[in-house]
Design an enzyme around this catalytic site. Structure first.
Site, mmCIF file in Angstrom:
data_model
loop_
_atom_site.group_PDB
_atom_site.id
_atom_site.type_symbol
_atom_site.label_atom_id
_atom_site.label_comp_id
_atom_site.label_asym_id
_atom_site.label_seq_id
_atom_site.Cartn_x
_atom_site.Cartn_y
_atom_site.Cartn_z
ATOM 1 N N GLU A 163 2.596 -8.734 5.888
ATOM 2 C CA GLU A 163 2.243 -7.770 4.848
ATOM 3 C C GLU A 163 2.934 -8.163 3.544
ATOM 4 O OE1 GLU A 163 0.875 -3.832 6.668
ATOM 5 O OE2 GLU A 163 3.034 -3.702 6.445
ATOM 6 N N GLU A 178 8.523 -0.705 3.687
ATOM 7 C CA GLU A 178 9.041 0.573 3.172
ATOM 8 C C GLU A 178 10.363 0.929 3.850
ATOM 9 O OE1 GLU A 178 5.421 2.709 3.884
ATOM 10 O OE2 GLU A 178 4.480 1.602 2.242
ATOM 11 N N LYS A 195 1.932 6.477 8.113
ATOM 12 C CA LYS A 195 3.126 6.743 7.284
ATOM 13 C C LYS A 195 3.500 8.233 7.339
ATOM 14 C CE LYS A 195 1.852 2.753 4.589
ATOM 15 N NZ LYS A 195 1.957 1.987 3.361
ATOM 16 N N HIS A 212 8.906 -2.464 8.691
ATOM 17 C CA HIS A 212 7.940 -2.282 7.612
ATOM 18 C C HIS A 212 8.665 -2.380 6.274
ATOM 19 C CE1 HIS A 212 5.034 -0.420 4.943
ATOM 20 N NE2 HIS A 212 4.127 -0.688 5.858
ATOM 21 N N SER A 250 -3.542 -3.231 1.629
ATOM 22 C CA SER A 250 -4.803 -2.818 0.998
ATOM 23 C C SER A 250 -6.052 -3.308 1.735
ATOM 24 C CB SER A 250 -4.840 -3.251 -0.475
ATOM 25 O OG SER A 250 -3.794 -2.625 -1.174
ATOM 26 N N ASN A 288 -1.524 2.676 10.197
ATOM 27 C CA ASN A 288 -0.175 3.183 9.929
ATOM 28 C C ASN A 288 -0.311 4.409 9.033
ATOM 29 O OD1 ASN A 288 2.437 3.636 9.138
ATOM 30 N ND2 ASN A 288 2.655 1.735 7.965
ATOM 31 N N GLY A 300 -0.404 -0.734 -0.535
ATOM 32 C CA GLY A 300 -0.656 0.501 -1.273
ATOM 33 C C GLY A 300 -0.969 0.270 -2.742
HETATM 34 P P1 PGA Z 1 -2.000 -0.148 2.743
HETATM 35 O O1 PGA Z 1 -0.665 -0.148 3.660
HETATM 36 O O2 PGA Z 1 -3.139 -0.518 3.638
HETATM 37 O O3 PGA Z 1 -2.096 1.254 2.214
HETATM 38 O O4 PGA Z 1 -1.776 -1.153 1.672
HETATM 39 C C1 PGA Z 1 -0.461 -1.138 4.627
HETATM 40 C C2 PGA Z 1 0.841 -0.870 5.337
HETATM 41 O O5 PGA Z 1 1.766 -0.352 4.707
HETATM 42 O O6 PGA Z 1 0.981 -1.161 6.527
#
Ligand code: PGA
Length: 250
Positions: A166, A96, A11, A94, A212, A9, A172
């Site tokens: 997740e 976010e 983003k 997601h 992560s 992803n 993140g």
């Molecule tokens: P990350 O993000 O691996 O940077 O923690 C995962 C995601 O948002 O799908």
């Protein structure tokens, strides 16, 4: 046996030129047939990335969609438009999007139905916040997200979809759920799916872990029985790390 999926992803990162450089490195750097590999570039780079990957083993996902097909919805992108641009998958719900764009289980549900109607495979994101985990509400939160988010879908639609667990506190942040915590949540999800859609759908559904994921922890997470792949954010922006994660599937 469920084929594993490693999905990146990206983003809101990567210009068109940067996106093309990254997929070229991925395509030539790792010919992997045992695993499904997906990249999710920003919408601006998606058509060019999809064109380059036309004959590649790597597939393309969009990062979101709107549930109407066409219309006066400034700024929105629909399933038919994303398919036209070359997407085969779409990330939906997601955290976010839930946090910054007001996504709810109800809008997630409409988006999943719109994706399936146009044969875009949804990658449906669910997961609890830190406050919810500390309050012992993981099972309850996942149950609500599944009951409401997946309402009205058929067994076959669920079997062909992808769910990404997740935990919001792991996205993140550099904090990963421990293998035991991740496996426990995946088992809960599969049980909830069994209850709502039956054994067959639950056995076929791929459930990815996200939060992560990096080369240092991917092998252990991906070796767990109920973890069918990973949704990778930060580490998917770097070809070397992403390739290592793909290779850790086998
Ligand atoms: P990350 O993000 O691996 O940077 O923690 C995962 C995601 O948002 O799908």
């Amino acid at each position: 046996m469920r084929t594993k999926i490693i999905a990146g992803n990206w983003k809101m990162y990567k210009t068109i030129a940067e996106a093309l450089e990254l997929v070229k490195t991925l395509h030539y750097g790792c010919q992997c047939n045992a695993t499904e590999v997906i990249v999710s570039p920003p919408a601006t780079a998606l058509p060019k990335v999809a064109e380059f990957l036309k004959d590649s083993y790597i597939k393309v996902a969009a990062q979101d969609l709107f549930w109407e097909d066409f219309g006066a919805y400034t700024g929105a992108l629909s399933a038919p438009l994303l398919k036209d641009a070359g997407a085969e998958y779409v990330i939906i719900g997601h955290s976010e999007r839930r946090q910054y764009f007001g996504e709810t289980n109800e809008t997630v549900n409409k988006k999943i139905k719109a994706a399936l109607k146009h044969t875009l495979i949804p990658i449906i994101c669910i997961g609890e916040t830190l406050t919810e985990r500390e309050a012992g509400q993981v099972g309850e939160v996942l149950a609500t997200q599944i009951t409401n988010g997946l309402a009205g879908l058929t067994e076959k639609e669920i079997a062909d979809s992808v769910v990404a667990y997740e935990p919001v506190w792991a996205i993140g942040t550099g904090k990963t759920a421990s293998p035991a915590e991740a496996e426990e949540a995946h088992v809960i999800i599969r049980q909830l799916i069994t209850k709502q859609f039956g054994n067959d759908a639950a056995n076929k559904l791929r459930i990815l872990y996200g939060g992560s994921v990096k080369p240092a922890n991917s092998k252990e997470l991906l070796s767990l029985e109920n973890i069918d792949g990973a949704l990778v954010g930060g580490a998917s922006l770097n070809a070397k790390d992403f390739i290592e994660i793909i290779k850790s599937c086998t």
